[in-house]
Design an enzyme around this catalytic site. Structure first.
Site, PDB file in Angstrom:
ATOM      1  N   ASP A 106      21.253   4.762  -2.656  1.00 32.64           N
ATOM      2  CA  ASP A 106      21.766   3.394  -2.555  1.00 32.64           C
ATOM      3  C   ASP A 106      22.335   3.043  -3.923  1.00 32.64           C
ATOM      4  OD1 ASP A 106      20.733   3.295  -0.022  1.00 32.64           O
ATOM      5  OD2 ASP A 106      19.308   1.679  -0.412  1.00 32.64           O
ATOM      6  N   SER A 245      19.559   2.686 -13.068  1.00 31.77           N
ATOM      7  CA  SER A 245      19.765   4.095 -13.407  1.00 31.77           C
ATOM      8  C   SER A 245      21.076   4.569 -12.798  1.00 31.77           C
ATOM      9  CB  SER A 245      18.603   4.941 -12.877  1.00 31.77           C
ATOM     10  OG  SER A 245      17.363   4.330 -13.160  1.00 31.77           O
TER      11      SER A 245
END
Length: 285
Positions: A106, A245
């Site tokens: 995602d 991230s």
């Protein structure tokens, strides 16, 4: 600015006041030199793994409008336990067509063509694949290919997967610092070539040899990859602990045809919101 494919709508992502201070203020940039060091992220990780961080969960869910119905029900023992939560089976269905090139996470996706000198531009920073991989010979194999940059925000599902079946040829870990992966940092720092990162060279069934890299970010103390020599399509590869991230995937020339809408958005510096296992391209036949 990013485009949400499923909702067919554009959204503006706002930087927090803290990030604006750290990256646009002289005093903030002085503080940033300390905050991006590994020991700070490690300290943050210790706190997020402790029971003392549990109280942050409910506020975080409410503030970010997270639908907990998508995730496995359990009693979380720390904020990181919540942050690395697993999604319910069936919530991210795997595309059956094995020639579809899938998203490993995602995220918000941008695709960059890799030029003959193995360079590509992100905002104001020029990167070379050699700098990214710290391997000149390996980098040369990706001339004319594509670099898929999947940026995960703090509200995204922070587990990532293999996008095809195959075997691991090699693994490399590169120590670095921990800038945020918010676009505000890209304007001043070559984030991807400075941050701590880890990558694997993967021999896949349908997409030749690809590289999948995980990049740590501000307050991400740990990249947790599983130790596997072979893998199946859709199998979980690992997860990030707390923080935003990035997953980077490199493909060789004449291997993948990226979806036109994502390429168009990328040229206009607009990210595209995609889901784990969503098709973002197709195999060159």
């Amino acid at each position: 600015m990013y485009y949400h494919r499923k909702e067919n709508a554009y959204y503006q992502e706002e930087d927090s006041k803290a990030l604006l201070f750290l990256y646009q203020n002289f005093l903030g940039r002085c503080i940033l030199k300390v905050l991006t060091r590994k020991f700070v992220s490690n300290l943050g990780g210790y706190y997020m793994n402790s029971k003392f961080s549990k109280h942050r969960i409910s506020k975080f869910v409410k503030k970010n409008h997270i639908d907990m119905g998508d995730y496995e029900e359990k009693e979380y023992c720390s904020f990181n336990d919540f942050f690395t939560r697993k999604i319910k089976e069936g919530k991210r269905p795997l595309v059956k067509d094995t020639t579809s090139f899938l998203s490993p996470a995602d995220s918000k996706l941008t695709i960059y063509p890799i030029h003959k000198d193995t360079s590509f531009w992100v905002k104001n920073s020029c990167y070379t694949i050699e700098e990214l991989l710290q391997d000149k010979e390996l980098a040369s194999k990706y001339n004319g290919g594509y670099c898929f940059v999947y940026r995960l925000g703090v509200t995204d599902y922070h587990r990532y997967s293999y996008i095809d079946q195959g075997k691991v040829l090699s693994t490399k870990k590169i120590d670095g610092i921990f800038h945020t992966v918010q676009p505000i940092a890209f304007k001043k720092y070559p984030v991807f070539s400075e941050n701590t990162r880890e990558y694997q060279v993967l021999k896949t069934t349908h997409f030749n040899t690809i590289i999948q890299m995980e990049v740590g970010a501000l307050m991400v103390g740990k990249i947790c990859n599983y130790d596997k020599k072979e893998f199946k399509r859709g199998e979980e590869k690992g997860y990030f602990c707390f923080g935003g991230s990035t997953v980077i995937v490199l493909v060789e020339k004449n291997t993948v045809i990226p979806d036109e809408d994502i390429l168009k958005n990328s040229l206009e510096e607009v990210e595209t919101k995609v889901s784990l296992f969503e098709a973002v391209g197709r195999m060159v036949k």
